[in-house]
Scaffold this motif. Structure first.
Motif, mmCIF file in Angstrom:
data_model
loop_
_atom_site.group_PDB
_atom_site.id
_atom_site.type_symbol
_atom_site.label_atom_id
_atom_site.label_comp_id
_atom_site.label_asym_id
_atom_site.label_seq_id
_atom_site.Cartn_x
_atom_site.Cartn_y
_atom_site.Cartn_z
ATOM 1 N N ILE A 184 -45.257 -9.290 18.197
ATOM 2 C CA ILE A 184 -45.281 -10.459 18.919
ATOM 3 C C ILE A 184 -45.146 -10.201 20.744
ATOM 4 O O ILE A 184 -45.899 -10.395 21.293
ATOM 5 C CB ILE A 184 -44.096 -11.259 18.659
ATOM 6 N N LEU A 185 -44.146 -9.309 20.955
ATOM 7 C CA LEU A 185 -43.971 -8.548 22.278
ATOM 8 C C LEU A 185 -45.278 -8.284 22.932
ATOM 9 O O LEU A 185 -45.761 -8.321 23.826
ATOM 10 C CB LEU A 185 -42.730 -7.736 22.369
ATOM 11 N N ALA A 187 -52.717 -5.969 28.550
ATOM 12 C CA ALA A 187 -53.068 -4.381 28.676
ATOM 13 C C ALA A 187 -52.787 -3.732 27.267
ATOM 14 O O ALA A 187 -53.059 -2.505 27.261
ATOM 15 C CB ALA A 187 -51.899 -3.701 29.671
ATOM 16 N N ALA A 188 -52.380 -4.260 26.293
ATOM 17 C CA ALA A 188 -52.015 -3.689 25.043
ATOM 18 C C ALA A 188 -53.362 -3.066 24.326
ATOM 19 O O ALA A 188 -54.497 -3.835 24.143
ATOM 20 C CB ALA A 188 -51.401 -4.686 24.129
ATOM 21 N N ILE A 189 -53.322 -1.917 23.780
ATOM 22 C CA ILE A 189 -54.284 -1.199 23.166
ATOM 23 C C ILE A 189 -54.063 -0.832 21.762
ATOM 24 O O ILE A 189 -52.963 -0.731 21.372
ATOM 25 C CB ILE A 189 -54.460 0.126 23.767
ATOM 26 N N LYS A 204 -46.207 2.668 26.525
ATOM 27 C CA LYS A 204 -47.231 1.729 26.629
ATOM 28 C C LYS A 204 -46.733 0.362 25.822
ATOM 29 O O LYS A 204 -46.450 0.725 24.516
ATOM 30 C CB LYS A 204 -48.682 2.278 26.212
ATOM 31 N N PRO A 205 -47.501 -0.697 26.058
ATOM 32 C CA PRO A 205 -47.277 -1.660 25.325
ATOM 33 C C PRO A 205 -48.024 -1.596 23.783
ATOM 34 O O PRO A 205 -47.545 -2.130 22.982
ATOM 35 C CB PRO A 205 -47.801 -3.063 25.947
ATOM 36 N N SER A 206 -48.861 -0.848 23.782
ATOM 37 C CA SER A 206 -49.623 -0.465 22.627
ATOM 38 C C SER A 206 -48.922 0.183 21.726
ATOM 39 O O SER A 206 -48.969 0.286 20.467
ATOM 40 C CB SER A 206 -50.796 0.275 23.089
ATOM 41 N N SER A 207 -47.693 0.723 21.973
ATOM 42 C CA SER A 207 -46.644 1.566 21.015
ATOM 43 C C SER A 207 -45.577 0.709 20.794
ATOM 44 O O SER A 207 -44.531 1.483 20.063
ATOM 45 C CB SER A 207 -46.554 2.926 21.692
ATOM 46 N N VAL A 235 -42.669 1.750 17.928
ATOM 47 C CA VAL A 235 -41.040 2.043 18.039
ATOM 48 C C VAL A 235 -40.457 0.978 16.896
ATOM 49 O O VAL A 235 -39.485 1.469 16.722
ATOM 50 C CB VAL A 235 -40.884 1.658 19.638
ATOM 51 N N GLY A 236 -41.035 -0.201 17.153
ATOM 52 C CA GLY A 236 -40.127 -1.145 16.032
ATOM 53 C C GLY A 236 -40.518 -0.838 14.656
ATOM 54 O O GLY A 236 -39.310 -0.970 13.907
ATOM 55 N N ALA A 237 -41.415 -0.209 14.120
ATOM 56 C CA ALA A 237 -41.528 0.385 12.866
ATOM 57 C C ALA A 237 -40.405 1.385 12.807
ATOM 58 O O ALA A 237 -39.776 1.618 11.732
ATOM 59 C CB ALA A 237 -42.939 0.744 12.701
ATOM 60 N N ILE A 238 -40.263 2.660 13.691
ATOM 61 C CA ILE A 238 -39.178 3.498 13.611
ATOM 62 C C ILE A 238 -37.792 2.748 13.353
ATOM 63 O O ILE A 238 -37.254 3.298 12.527
ATOM 64 C CB ILE A 238 -39.300 4.424 14.732
#
Length: 206
Positions: A13-14, A20-22, A96-99, A103-106
């Protein structure tokens, strides 16, 4: 303790609010949990600081723009681990926002009851762009950025995480040293009831 359910969804959601998220290949937290839970009886008999020292010694003893002798930690081959791609701004430790979802999944995986009480190394790797000594520092900062994000906002216990940067000393594809596959983060399960002190010392979690 902070609520920790559904961090991957929260991170998504963030990320979706940032233009810019890829798009990035989704990481399955359940798959990550299962991989990290495949624990052997082999523990890690060295600290993150000792691993960094070994990497710096590799640079000193085997000079060159690309490591002529890949750094090896044989005992790690027997430890449960998972490799993910986390994107950063160029020459930076800013995630980067794309990641964010990665990080949330980790975080989701590390909060799974199956993995509670285990200690983890967050190991950062770079490609060969830039000097080897410089890449050691860059990878350390990036590993620390991921550790920091897992702690806040994602609520992972800081005592079970240690960040280690190994630069380009363990290229995944040495024939293509600048390839993206070399830029990665390793999560390594170093054993049950295993925590790290402020100086990297290891002790049994209470």
């Amino acid at each position: 303790m902070k609520p920790h359910h559904g961090y991957a969804a929260c991170a998504l959601i963030l990320a979706s609010t940032l233009t810019a998220a890829i798009a990035q290949i989704p990481v399955n937290s359940n798959e990550m949990t299962n991989s990290l839970a495949a624990v052997s009886n082999t523990g890690l008999a060295m600290t993150g600081a000792q691993m960094r020292d070994a990497a710096m010694n590799n640079i000193r003893d085997y000079p060159g723009s690309i490591p002529p002798r890949p750094l090896s930690f044989p005992q790690m081959a027997n430890l449960a681990q998972f490799v993910v791609e986390v994107e950063f701004d160029f020459n930076s430790s800013v995630i980067k926002p794309s990641s964010y979802r990665t990080v949330g999944a980790i975080a989701d995986a590390l909060h799974n009851p199956i993995l509670l009480g285990y200690g983890f190394l967050v190991v950062g790797h770079t490609d060969s762009v830039g000097g080897r000594a410089y890449n050691m520092g860059l990878s350390q900062r990036r590993a620390e950025a991921i550790r920091t994000a897992l702690i806040d906002p994602f609520g992972v216990n800081p005592a079970v995480l240690e960040a280690v940067g190994l630069g380009e000393e363990q290229l995944r594809d040495s024939k293509h040293p600048t390839a993206a596959v070399n830029r990665r983060v390793q999560l390594i399960n170093v054993g049950k009831k295993f925590c790290f002190g402020r100086s990297g010392e290891q002790f049994l979690c209470q």
